[in-house]
Design a protein around this motif. Structure first.
Motif, short mmCIF file in Angstrom:
data_model
loop_
_atom_site.label_atom_id
_atom_site.label_comp_id
_atom_site.label_asym_id
_atom_site.label_seq_id
_atom_site.Cartn_x
_atom_site.Cartn_y
_atom_site.Cartn_z
N PHE A 143 48.91 44.03 44.10
CA PHE A 143 47.75 43.28 44.61
C PHE A 143 47.61 42.02 43.75
CE2 PHE A 143 46.97 47.79 45.47
CZ PHE A 143 46.85 47.75 46.84
N THR A 144 48.51 41.10 43.97
CA THR A 144 48.60 39.89 43.14
C THR A 144 47.24 39.18 43.01
OG1 THR A 144 50.89 39.61 43.81
CG2 THR A 144 49.79 37.66 42.90
N GLY A 145 46.89 38.91 41.78
CA GLY A 145 45.66 38.16 41.53
C GLY A 145 44.42 39.03 41.40
N GLU A 146 44.58 40.33 41.58
CA GLU A 146 43.40 41.22 41.55
C GLU A 146 43.24 41.89 40.18
OE1 GLU A 146 40.99 41.90 43.93
OE2 GLU A 146 41.84 40.18 44.95
N VAL A 147 42.07 42.45 39.96
CA VAL A 147 41.74 43.14 38.71
C VAL A 147 41.19 44.51 39.07
CG1 VAL A 147 40.17 43.10 36.72
CG2 VAL A 147 41.30 41.00 37.45
N SER A 148 41.67 45.55 38.41
CA SER A 148 41.30 46.91 38.81
C SER A 148 40.20 47.50 37.92
CB SER A 148 42.53 47.83 38.76
OG SER A 148 42.73 48.30 37.44
N PRO A 149 39.55 48.55 38.41
CA PRO A 149 38.54 49.22 37.60
C PRO A 149 39.12 49.80 36.31
CG PRO A 149 38.96 50.45 39.65
CD PRO A 149 39.65 49.13 39.76
N VAL A 150 40.38 50.23 36.37
CA VAL A 150 41.02 50.78 35.16
C VAL A 150 41.09 49.70 34.08
CG1 VAL A 150 43.20 51.72 34.25
CG2 VAL A 150 42.39 52.39 36.54
N MET A 151 41.44 48.49 34.50
CA MET A 151 41.55 47.38 33.54
C MET A 151 40.19 47.04 32.94
SD MET A 151 43.92 44.89 35.83
CE MET A 151 45.48 45.44 36.49
N LEU A 152 39.17 47.03 33.79
CA LEU A 152 37.82 46.69 33.29
C LEU A 152 37.35 47.73 32.29
CD1 LEU A 152 36.09 45.52 36.61
CD2 LEU A 152 37.10 44.10 34.79
N LYS A 153 37.54 48.99 32.65
CA LYS A 153 37.11 50.08 31.76
C LYS A 153 37.86 49.99 30.44
CE LYS A 153 34.90 53.81 30.81
NZ LYS A 153 33.47 53.71 30.57
N ASP A 154 39.15 49.73 30.54
CA ASP A 154 40.02 49.70 29.36
C ASP A 154 39.56 48.67 28.32
OD1 ASP A 154 42.47 50.41 27.94
OD2 ASP A 154 43.19 48.42 28.51
N ILE A 155 39.00 47.55 28.78
CA ILE A 155 38.58 46.52 27.81
C ILE A 155 37.11 46.64 27.44
CG2 ILE A 155 40.38 44.86 28.43
CD1 ILE A 155 38.17 43.31 30.00
N GLY A 156 36.41 47.66 27.96
CA GLY A 156 35.04 47.89 27.51
C GLY A 156 33.95 47.31 28.38
N VAL A 157 34.34 46.87 29.58
CA VAL A 157 33.31 46.42 30.54
C VAL A 157 32.56 47.65 31.04
CG1 VAL A 157 33.05 45.46 32.88
CG2 VAL A 157 34.56 44.35 31.23
N THR A 158 31.24 47.50 31.28
CA THR A 158 30.46 48.68 31.68
C THR A 158 29.80 48.55 33.06
OG1 THR A 158 28.73 47.76 30.24
CG2 THR A 158 29.96 49.66 29.40
N TYR A 159 29.63 47.33 33.56
CA TYR A 159 29.00 47.13 34.85
C TYR A 159 29.91 46.27 35.72
CZ TYR A 159 24.52 48.54 32.78
OH TYR A 159 23.52 49.23 32.16
N VAL A 160 29.73 46.38 37.02
CA VAL A 160 30.48 45.49 37.92
C VAL A 160 29.62 45.13 39.14
CG1 VAL A 160 31.67 47.47 39.04
CG2 VAL A 160 32.65 45.17 39.21
N VAL A 161 29.55 43.85 39.44
CA VAL A 161 28.83 43.39 40.63
C VAL A 161 29.73 43.58 41.85
CG1 VAL A 161 27.73 41.40 41.76
CG2 VAL A 161 27.60 41.65 39.25
N LEU A 162 29.19 44.17 42.90
CA LEU A 162 29.97 44.42 44.11
C LEU A 162 29.26 43.83 45.33
CD1 LEU A 162 30.95 48.19 43.54
CD2 LEU A 162 32.26 46.14 42.95
N GLY A 163 30.03 43.18 46.19
CA GLY A 163 29.48 42.71 47.46
C GLY A 163 28.50 41.57 47.35
N HIS A 164 28.65 40.74 46.30
CA HIS A 164 27.79 39.55 46.23
C HIS A 164 27.98 38.74 47.52
CE1 HIS A 164 26.17 35.67 44.99
NE2 HIS A 164 25.55 36.32 44.02
N SER A 165 26.93 38.10 47.98
CA SER A 165 27.01 37.40 49.28
C SER A 165 28.10 36.32 49.27
CB SER A 165 25.66 36.80 49.65
OG SER A 165 25.26 35.88 48.66
N GLU A 166 28.36 35.74 48.08
CA GLU A 166 29.43 34.73 48.03
C GLU A 166 30.79 35.38 48.25
OE1 GLU A 166 28.28 33.02 44.27
OE2 GLU A 166 26.44 32.30 45.21
N ARG A 167 30.96 36.60 47.80
CA ARG A 167 32.22 37.32 48.05
C ARG A 167 32.28 37.73 49.52
NH1 ARG A 167 35.63 36.79 44.35
NH2 ARG A 167 36.95 37.89 45.82
N ARG A 168 31.16 38.12 50.07
CA ARG A 168 31.17 38.50 51.49
C ARG A 168 31.50 37.29 52.35
NH1 ARG A 168 28.03 43.66 52.59
NH2 ARG A 168 27.10 44.31 50.61
N GLU A 169 30.92 36.13 51.99
CA GLU A 169 31.08 34.94 52.82
C GLU A 169 32.45 34.27 52.65
OE1 GLU A 169 28.02 32.01 52.36
OE2 GLU A 169 28.96 30.64 53.78
#
Ligand code: PEP
Length: 251
Positions: free
Chosen positions: A74-100
């Motif tokens: 999935f070129t250019g994408e970032v996975s939940p495993v990667m986020l967790k691995d570096i210590g990220v704790t929250y993730v925004v999903l479905g922001h209207s700018e992403r939907r649009e």
């Protein structure tokens, strides 16, 4: 008593030095209490550095999006495993700018919500109507549909941990804020939808933010509403002093 959550969504702004300076300027000033939590939603490229910078403080670091798969082609994408691995704790999903602009759908938001919980990330799920939909009285049915689809298949415990951000699209980045009554009316409806779709306990626990031109001048009134448990803030979260004022309003 639900803990308020103030999340600053930087969108595609700042260079690394500015991002790190923001954390340096806020990390010792955000309140450490059971009333409010402070979340910074930063571009992917800064997340690891900001997690390090914020270590030991009460500033939590969030991604603004992610893929729902753990890994793969999935070129250019970032996975939940990667986020967790570096210590990220929250993730925004479905922001209207992403939907649009990036073809995000209710179905992908739901897949991402499941993926977030599978990897110990807390999702901030965005919903909200366009001006056209509001003017044709579709707000409640649209938001209800978005919420039900986003939460489909999650356990009651997961729904309790979810943060829902009600963001009327016409109020994002426009300077037009929904009145506190308009915002609360929809947040109350979302809580009712969660009660019917999941349980009364889940509805009581789920936190519902308002987003759309929130700033220090209007945050108190919005946060004083019965069903608004915080704010997702774009423009007014970019400066450290403004972000701190927003967080203090929740404390
Ligand atoms: C947002 O980015 O989700 C947002 C609400 O932006 P703003 O506060 O600038 O309207």
């Amino acid at each position: 008593m639900r803990k308020k959550v103030i999340a600053g969504n930087w969108k595609m702004n700042k260079v690394l030095a500015e991002a790190e300076q923001f954390i340096a300027d806020t990390k010792n000033s955000v309140p450490a209490n059971d009333k409010v939590e402070s979340v910074v939603c930063a571009p992917f490229v800064y997340l690891a550095a900001l997690v390090d910078k914020a270590a030991g403080s009460d500033v939590k670091i969030a991604a603004q999006n992610m893929h729902f798969e753990d890994d793969g082609a999935f070129t250019g994408e970032v996975s939940p495993v990667m986020l967790k691995d570096i210590g990220v704790t929250y993730v925004v999903l479905g922001h209207s700018e992403r939907r649009e602009y990036f073809a995000e759908t209710d179905e992908t938001v739901n897949k991402k919500a499941h993926a977030a919980f599978n990897h110990g990330l807390t999702p901030i799920v965005c919903v909200g109507e366009t001006l056209e939909q509001r003017e044709s009285n579709e707000t409640m049915t649209l938001v209800e549909d978005q919420v039900k689809k986003a939460l489909a298949g999650l356990s009651e415990a997961q729904v309790k941990e979810t943060i829902i951000a009600y963001e009327p699209i016409w109020a994002i980045g426009t300077g037009k804020t929904a009145t506190s009554e308009q915002a609360n009316e929809v947040c109350t409806h979302i809580r009712k939808v969660v009660a019917e779709a999941v349980s009364a306990d889940a509805a009581e626990a789920v936190r519902i933010q308002y987003g759309g031109s929130v700033k220090p001048a209007n945050v108190d009134e919005l946060l004083s509403q019965s069903d608004i448990d915080g704010a997702l803030v774009g423009g007014a979260s970019l400066e450290a002093d403004s972000f701190l004022k927003l967080v203090e309003a929740g404390a």
